[in-house]
Design a protein around this motif. Structure first.
Motif, PDB file in Angstrom:
ATOM      1  N   GLN A   4      63.715  25.546  26.250  1.00 27.37           N
ATOM      2  CA  GLN A   4      64.025  24.903  24.982  1.00 27.37           C
ATOM      3  C   GLN A   4      64.523  23.480  25.221  1.00 27.37           C
ATOM      4  N   VAL A   5      63.950  22.521  24.467  1.00 30.02           N
ATOM      5  CA  VAL A   5      64.372  21.123  24.584  1.00 30.02           C
ATOM      6  C   VAL A   5      65.010  20.618  23.295  1.00 30.02           C
ATOM      7  N   ALA A   6      64.818  21.356  22.206  1.00 25.78           N
ATOM      8  CA  ALA A   6      65.440  21.054  20.923  1.00 25.78           C
ATOM      9  C   ALA A   6      65.367  22.333  20.099  1.00 25.78           C
ATOM     10  N   GLU A   7      66.050  22.363  18.969  1.00 22.58           N
ATOM     11  CA  GLU A   7      66.004  23.559  18.136  1.00 22.58           C
ATOM     12  C   GLU A   7      64.566  23.869  17.736  1.00 22.58           C
ATOM     13  N   ASP A 205      65.292  12.155  19.462  1.00 21.13           N
ATOM     14  CA  ASP A 205      66.339  12.631  20.381  1.00 21.13           C
ATOM     15  C   ASP A 205      65.760  13.133  21.700  1.00 21.13           C
ATOM     16  N   VAL A 206      64.468  13.519  21.671  1.00 16.25           N
ATOM     17  CA  VAL A 206      63.810  14.069  22.857  1.00 16.25           C
ATOM     18  C   VAL A 206      62.381  13.546  22.899  1.00 16.25           C
ATOM     19  N   VAL A 207      61.954  13.050  24.058  1.00 14.09           N
ATOM     20  CA  VAL A 207      60.572  12.624  24.235  1.00 14.09           C
ATOM     21  C   VAL A 207      59.917  13.516  25.282  1.00 14.09           C
ATOM     22  N   VAL A 208      58.740  14.032  24.948  1.00 13.82           N
ATOM     23  CA  VAL A 208      57.993  14.903  25.858  1.00 13.82           C
ATOM     24  C   VAL A 208      56.667  14.233  26.190  1.00 13.82           C
ATOM     25  N   PRO A 209      56.514  13.715  27.408  1.00 12.68           N
ATOM     26  CA  PRO A 209      55.230  13.121  27.791  1.00 12.68           C
ATOM     27  C   PRO A 209      54.225  14.205  28.155  1.00 12.68           C
ATOM     28  N   GLY A 210      52.957  13.839  28.164  1.00 17.15           N
ATOM     29  CA  GLY A 210      51.936  14.796  28.581  1.00 17.15           C
ATOM     30  C   GLY A 210      52.108  15.217  30.018  1.00 17.15           C
ATOM     31  N   HIS A 211      52.618  14.306  30.848  1.00 13.97           N
ATOM     32  CA  HIS A 211      52.866  14.578  32.263  1.00 13.97           C
ATOM     33  C   HIS A 211      54.183  13.926  32.649  1.00 13.97           C
ATOM     34  N   GLY A 216      65.692  12.261  27.220  1.00 11.61           N
ATOM     35  CA  GLY A 216      66.619  12.309  26.099  1.00 11.61           C
ATOM     36  C   GLY A 216      66.559  11.046  25.256  1.00 11.61           C
ATOM     37  N   ALA A 217      67.428  10.985  24.251  1.00 13.59           N
ATOM     38  CA  ALA A 217      67.422   9.865  23.322  1.00 13.59           C
ATOM     39  C   ALA A 217      67.623   8.536  24.030  1.00 13.59           C
TER      40      ALA A 217
END
Length: 280
Positions: A4-7, A205-211, A216-217
Motif C-alpha cells: 500500500q502506498v496510499a489509502e 502526495d505519492v508518485v508512482v513511475p512505470g519503472h 513521496g510528496a
C-alpha cells in the motif's frame, strides 16, 4: 506482493526493471494499471487480489510499449482501456502477424525469456479523445494525456488519493526516453508533458513511475525538475550531469547510459537532417 502506498492504492513491483503494477480499490472491484510483466508475477498479483476478495473491474495501459500492455486470463475479462492514440498505435502494430514473434525474439536477450504472457497483449479499447477520467466506479482517475515517450502516453491522477501514476516518466532510475520516431519535435513534446505534470504536482502526495521507486510528496517536483534539466541539456547539446547515467547510476542500471548515448546520437542525426536544404 502488493504494497500500500496510499489509502486504497497498492503497488506490485516487478524484478524486471522495477516495473510497477498499480491497483486502485473501488466500490465493486479494482482498477489495474499496467498489470505486470512475467507469468509468475501476474500470478502473484492475481493471488493477492483473490485473497483480499477483490476482482479486476477495469484495466488501463499508460502507453503502447509491450511491457505496459500485458494481461492474463487469471485477471478476468474486465474492459481494458488506453487513450485513443495509444490503442490505435498498438492495433496498427499488432496488425502485423509477426509482431508478437518479434517481441518474443527481443525477450530472448533478457532474463525473462519465455516467461512473458503475450497471448492477450494489447487488447485495449481506446477511450474517446474528450474523455477526462477513466469510466469506472471508484476514485476519480484523471487522464493526463501527452505525447512524451510514446504516442498517446497518459499519466493518471488518482484525485481522491493524491497519487500520480506517471507511466514511463518521473523515474529515479531511468532518464527521460524521448519518442524519436513518431513525433516531429520530441524535445518540445517532452517539455510540454512535464508542464502538464507540474500543473498537478501540488495535488500529489505519492508518485508512482512505470519503472523505479515510488516517491513521496517531496520528490514530485524534484523529479520533474530533474527530468526537465535532462531534456534541456539534450536540447542545448550539453552534458546533463544526471546521476542516472555514468558512474553514479544505480547498480544494475548501467545500461541506461547506453540509452542516453543512443538518444544523443539520434538527436544529432535529426539536427543534421534539418540542416540539409530540401530540394523541390
Amino acid at each position: 506482493m502488493l504494497r500500500q502506498v496510499a489509502e486504497g492504492v497498492l503497488v506490485h513491483e516487478s524484478e524486471f526493471v522495477q516495473s510497477n503494477a498499480i491497483v486502485v480499490q473501488g466500490r465493486s472491484g479494482v482498477l489495474l494499471i499496467d498489470p505486470g510483466v512475467t507469468d509468475s508475477e501476474i500470478d502473484c498479483l492475481a493471488d493477492d487480489l483473490r485473497e483480499s476478495g477483490e476482482s479486476v473491474v477495469a484495466g488501463f495501459s499508460t502507453h503502447p510499449d509491450w511491457d505496459h500492455l500485458l494481461w492474463h486470463t487469471r485477471l478476468g475479462a474486465a474492459p481494458r482501456y488506453g487513450t485513443a492514440r495509444c490503442a490505435a498505435t498498438i492495433a496498427e502494430e499488432l496488425s502485423d502477424p509477426g509482431a508478437k514473434a518479434r517481441i518474443a525474439d527481443h525477450l530472448l536477450e533478457t532474463e525473462i525469456a519465455g516467461q512473458v504472457p503475450l497471448e492477450l497483449l494489447g487488447l485495449i479499447t481506446g477511450l474517446p479523445a474528450e474523455t477526462t477520467h477513466i469510466p469506472w466506479q471508484g476514485p476519480q482517475a484523471r487522464i493526463i494525456e501527452h505525447q512524451a515517450h510514446a504516442p498517446g502516453h497518459a499519466a493518471l491522477l488518482i484525485e481522491e488519493r493524491g497519487v500520480l501514476v506517471a507511466g514511463d516518466m518521473l523515474s529515479d532510475v531511468l532518464v527521460p526516453m524521448l519518442d524519436l520516431d513518431a513525433t516531429a519535435n520530441p524535445i518540445e513534446d517532452y517539455l510540454t508533458a512535464l508542464r502538464l505534470l507540474e500543473d498537478v504536482a501540488g495535488d500529489v502526495d505519492v508518485v508512482v513511475p512505470g519503472h523505479g521507486s515510488v516517491g513521496g510528496a517531496d520528490q514530485v517536483q524534484e523529479r520533474i525538475d530533474q527530468d526537465r534539466a535532462y531534456v534541456l541539456a539534450l536540447r542545448n547539446g550539453r552534458d546533463p550531469a544526471d546521476p542516472r547515467v555514468g558512474p553514479s547510476a544505480k547498480p544494475g542500471w548501467e545500461w541506461v547510459s547506453a540509452v542516453h548515448e543512443g538518444q544523443l546520437q539520434r538527436l544529432a542525426g535529426l539536427k543534421g537532417e534539418d540542416a540539409v536544404p530540401h530540394r523541390s
